[in-house]
Design an enzyme around this catalytic site. Structure first.
Site, short mmCIF file in Angstrom:
data_model
loop_
_atom_site.label_atom_id
_atom_site.label_comp_id
_atom_site.label_asym_id
_atom_site.label_seq_id
_atom_site.Cartn_x
_atom_site.Cartn_y
_atom_site.Cartn_z
N ASP A 56 0.83 -1.12 -0.09
CA ASP A 56 -0.11 0.00 0.13
C ASP A 56 1.25 1.42 0.42
OD1 ASP A 56 -2.15 -1.44 -0.02
OD2 ASP A 56 -2.29 -1.57 2.33
N GLU A 238 -11.59 -0.61 -3.72
CA GLU A 238 -10.91 0.19 -2.94
C GLU A 238 -9.68 1.09 -2.83
OE1 GLU A 238 -9.94 -3.34 0.00
OE2 GLU A 238 -8.10 -3.90 -1.69
#
Length: 590
Positions: A56, A238
């Site tokens: 991420d 997402e």
């Protein structure tokens, strides 16, 4: 001394499809252990160097001469690079153990210190670092903000100051408060997109000075809305990220399953809108709120489950960062820095190729000399050396993408033989020559674009990079592989080749003569002719790189012909012509 890296944990938002939180936590801890072991035991497979553990990642942000990425990890893990090629861990996390902002526990009970999916931007003379806090399998989450005037931990001004909550979510909230990303609209307004697998992705307005939420407005970006506008659970979208380009805003997001190593199914989609608040439509005109989305990149080879994009623009290049799970290293989460481009219809594409297929010259940034098929005949086994640029066709190379940023590199002379690491040797000092292309790892080179516009070429077999040995500046030095040090001897300027002029009048299959010593050790060298060539009259001529004759003679019946010439230092071309054919050879006068 390089600090011991803190491995970022691939512990993204929990999903209802996952097992119980405790079982997930145990599995992830085991995965982290396996990934750490694989980092020690598995060979590299791409050109990025150093510690590229990453999950991420934030978009790349620059401070002084360093580029930073912040990722999921304990206390917020940071890594930096000076050239966008080699990465190493920051000396300490943003928040030291036991020093996390106290307000977090009131929003997310049970928080253990693993921050998720940070994003960092520079504005108003400081860095704004947004971070996510959550627990497995829960939408009880919050996004916080910390600021710093510098990212350099050695600076006396280095201090992260927590600014508190930006937005939070509870079990009843419409949008889960993780995965923040910030965008500035065409009028200078500041916005934050966020959201996850639960229900969908949203957008809120931020105060341009404080970086905190401004007002209560909320806009859905993607969430599989039903016709009545009510969000469904588990939208599958997402990690939103918005880029403004021209007259459009582009919403990048992820779908699929992350955080499962080589079993991950993450992939990246995009839609666009003329307004930052949407609606965002894919290439087919389908609203991303109703399951629209054009897929840009998914699993390719060992690059499994790419996700969480960020964009950094410098020097006319679009550095597109994201993580992936390396199936060659047991699913270890790694950083990829690729290329974002735009097609003729103003839609983006993502590629790990920095150069289109074509013919190029490759110039060393230290010596100023170019890749050269030394001898210019293009025969099998011929050395690839550096040579003085002369616009010769043996100094031009065809670059052909073969997938995931890897290239086949073939000579423009002879039979189009490929650049090859001799003997498939991955070690320091392994030299390059020409050999028929088979697709083997030692004939494929990963090309990465470094800061400043240079390129680094790494052998896929072992990941060592092409270098001019000992940083030599003289012509004729054969290229070889060495550990990456980031110096100019290992960086290349790659440019489209101009129209070449041929050096050899024929493309022989075998050498008709040889020259020794070469480079010269005095004023004299010897031309050794093969029997067929020596049996008839032979013309021997030496020219400079402008084509001017500096020496000429003829010979008949001699196997060895001595050439004595008082030549200034430089590169010359020896032409030998006879009944058996004609050939050329470079001669170096040091």
């Amino acid at each position: 001394m390089t600090p011991t890296p803190t491995t970022p944990r691939p512990t993204r938002v929990g999903r209802p499809s996952f097992a119980a939180a405790e079982r997930l936590a145990r599995g992830l801890r085991l995965l982290v252990l396996l990934l750490a072991l694989s980092a020690l035991s598995s060979p590299g497979a791409h050109a990025l160097q150093g510690n590229d553990n990453c999950h991420d990642p934030s978009s790349i942000v620059k401070d002084g001469g360093k580029y930073w990425v912040f990722t999921t990890g304990t206390g917020i893990y940071g890594m930096y690079s000076t050239d966008l090629v080699t990465w190493q861990s920051g000396p300490r996390p943003v928040f030291e153990a036991g020093q996390y902002p106290s307000w977090i526990n009131g929003r997310v009970p049970g928080f253990s210190g693993d921050f998720w999916a940070p994003e960092c931007v520079y504005r108003n003379g400081k860095f704004y670092l947004y971070y996510s806090v959550s627990t497995f399998g829960s939408s009880v989450s919050t996004i916080g903000l910390a600021t710093n005037v510098t990212l350099d931990p050695a600076s006396p001004n280095y201090q992260w100051i927590d600014q508190g909550e930006v937005v939070s979510s509870t079990t009843g909230s419409a949008c889960n408060a993780i995965d923040p990303a910030v965008v500035t609209d065409a009028s200078g307004g500041l916005w934050m997109s966020y959201g996850s697998f639960f229900k969908g992705l949203g957008l809120i307005k931020l105060d341009a000075t404080t970086g905190k939420r401004s007002g209560t407005s909320f806009y859905w970006l993607a969430g599989n809305l039903a016709a009545d506008g009510v969000s469904r659970s588990n939208s599958g979208s997402e990690a939103p990220y918005i880029v403004r380009n021209g007259g459009y805003y582009y919403l990048f997001l992820n779908k699929g399953a992350c955080c499962q190593g080589s079993s991950s199914t993450y992939y990246i989609q995009v839609g666009r809108s003329t307004s930052v608040t949407g609606p965002y439509l894919d290439r087919n005109g389908v609203d991303m709120n109703r399951n629209g989305g054009t897929t840009l990149i998914a699993t390719q080879g060992n690059y499994v489950g790419p996700g969480h994009v960020g964009l950094f623009v410098e020097g006319g290049a679009n550095y597109l960062s994201h993580h992936y799970y390396d199936s060659n290293q047991n699913g270890r989460a790694r950083l990829s820095v690729g290329n974002l481009g735009w097609d003729g219809a103003a839609w983006p594409f993502i590629t790990r190729d920095w150069l289109a297929a074509g013919r190029y010259t490759l110039t060393n940034q230290n010596s100023g000399q170019v890749w050269d098929a030394w001898g210019c005949s293009g025969v099998q086994g011929q050395a690839i050396a550096q040579g003085t640029a002369a616009g010769l066709n043996c100094q031009q190379w065809n670059l052909t993408p073969v997938g995931n940023g890897e290239y086949k590199i073939t000579s423009a002379v002879g039979a189009g033989l490929a650049a090859d690491v001799i003997g498939n040797n991955p070690n320091n000092g392994a030299k390059l020559n020409l050999y028929p292309y088979s697709g083997a790892a030692n004939q494929r080179f990963k090309i990465e674009r470094s800061a400043g516009g240079g390129y680094v070429l790494a052998s896929v077999n072992g990941n060592r990079v092409v270098e001019v040995p000992a940083c030599a500046t003289t012509a004729g030095v054969q290229l070889a592989l060495y550990d990456y040090l980031g110096n100019a001897c290992q960086k290349w300027t790659i440019a489209p080749a101009p129209a070449a002029r041929a050096l050899a009048t024929a493309a022989p299959t075998a050498a008709l003569f040889s020259v020794y010593p070469n480079p010269l050790t005095g004023r004299r060298f010897v031309v050794a002719l093969d029997a067929e060539l020596a049996a008839a009259p032979v013309g021997i001529r030496l020219t400079d790189l402008r084509g001017r004759t500096v020496y000429a003679r003829r010979s008949t019946g001699q196997a060895s012909v001595a050439v004595e010439a008082d030549l200034p230092a430089g590169l010359y071309v020896l032409h030998v012509e006879g009944a058996a054919g004609s050939q050329t050879q470079k001669v170096v006068v040091p």
